[in-house]
Design an enzyme around this catalytic site. Sequence first.
Site, short mmCIF file in Angstrom:
data_model
loop_
_atom_site.label_atom_id
_atom_site.label_comp_id
_atom_site.label_asym_id
_atom_site.label_seq_id
_atom_site.Cartn_x
_atom_site.Cartn_y
_atom_site.Cartn_z
N LYS A 16 0.83 -1.22 0.00
CA LYS A 16 0.00 0.00 0.00
C LYS A 16 0.86 1.27 0.00
CE LYS A 16 -3.42 2.83 0.67
NZ LYS A 16 -4.34 3.19 -0.41
N LYS A 36 0.36 11.66 5.29
CA LYS A 36 0.67 10.55 6.22
C LYS A 36 1.32 9.40 5.46
CE LYS A 36 -2.25 7.42 6.83
NZ LYS A 36 -3.30 6.45 7.10
#
Length: 295
Positions: free
Chosen positions: A171, A246
């Site tokens: 991811k 993030k």
Amino acid sequence: MARIGFIGVGNMGGPMALNLLKAGHSVKVFDLSADAVALCVAEGAEACATATEAASGVGVVVTMLPKGDHVRAVYLGDAGILAAADADTLFIDCSTIDVATAREAATAASAAGMHMVDAPVSGGVGGAAAGSLTFMVGGTSAAFTMAQPILSAMGQNIVHTGGAGNGQAAKICNNMILGISMIGVSEAFVLAEKLGLEHQTMFDIVSTASGQCWSLTSYCPVPGPVPTSPANNDYKPGFSAQNMLKDLHLSQEAAEGFGASTALGKAAMDLYENYVSGDGEAADFSGIVNMIRKS
Ligand code: NAD
């Protein structure tokens, strides 16, 4: 059909929980936001007052939380959901978090007699609503097999990426590409504007040429060409610039820790840092085109 506890029913978790309900599962939900819980209850979910209540008396727990700190706080310790759940519960963490926290949670789950996979997603809020997400799943083969029928109610492409934490590894690499490509597409649109090209013309050409990518064809950062993109909705998230920042921090931390050279990943992180500390604090990540236009 399974009895499922779902913790974190925000932009992504909300529509994912609704797809579990639509598939016939019974779903208990908990979120710090009462509004988010109410949206699920209106579609047939049961509200819980705490995360541990949502994780008790169920066979499966799905979590969709913002960051690794939230996952630690919810899962670990005497007050965590691993301590509250029935033995043999399957935990599916769909949040995008750091690999180390994912591995720590999986080790704690195993020590508590539970099964766990990290299963971060790609596909955005549109994919969450349509049940067409891609899941990148890290964990044992046995846990992956248990998770598959649950994940298939929320996604179409479910890939076993290896042991615990490897879903997160896939991811963060994907999202590093996404951050870089969104900046690339945005810079190209701003240059095209200055050169006198219409947005639609630019889109029609590039979407069938070698510059084609998801940031352009599914999430175009200027209003018009892709009606469902946040650019047509005042850059409301969607996938927030804060979450992109993030994820770029996660890929940079991993690159530094494992000795990979990611100069464009670093540049993308710095640009998103500027955007989030300026106008982009509450905006979708595609809104970075507006910062680029102003610079
Ligand atoms: P969000 O902020 O909309 O949802 C997170 C939810 O978690 C919120 O409703 C919040 O109240 C809740 N929450 C936080 N701490 C909690 C706690 N201790 N107990 C219970 N609930 C708690 O974020 P989102 O967009 O749904 O993203 C969730 C995760 O999915 C993130 O890790 C993000 O990076 C990832 N993700 C998002 C997208 C996207 O397009 N939005 C796409 C892929 C992956």
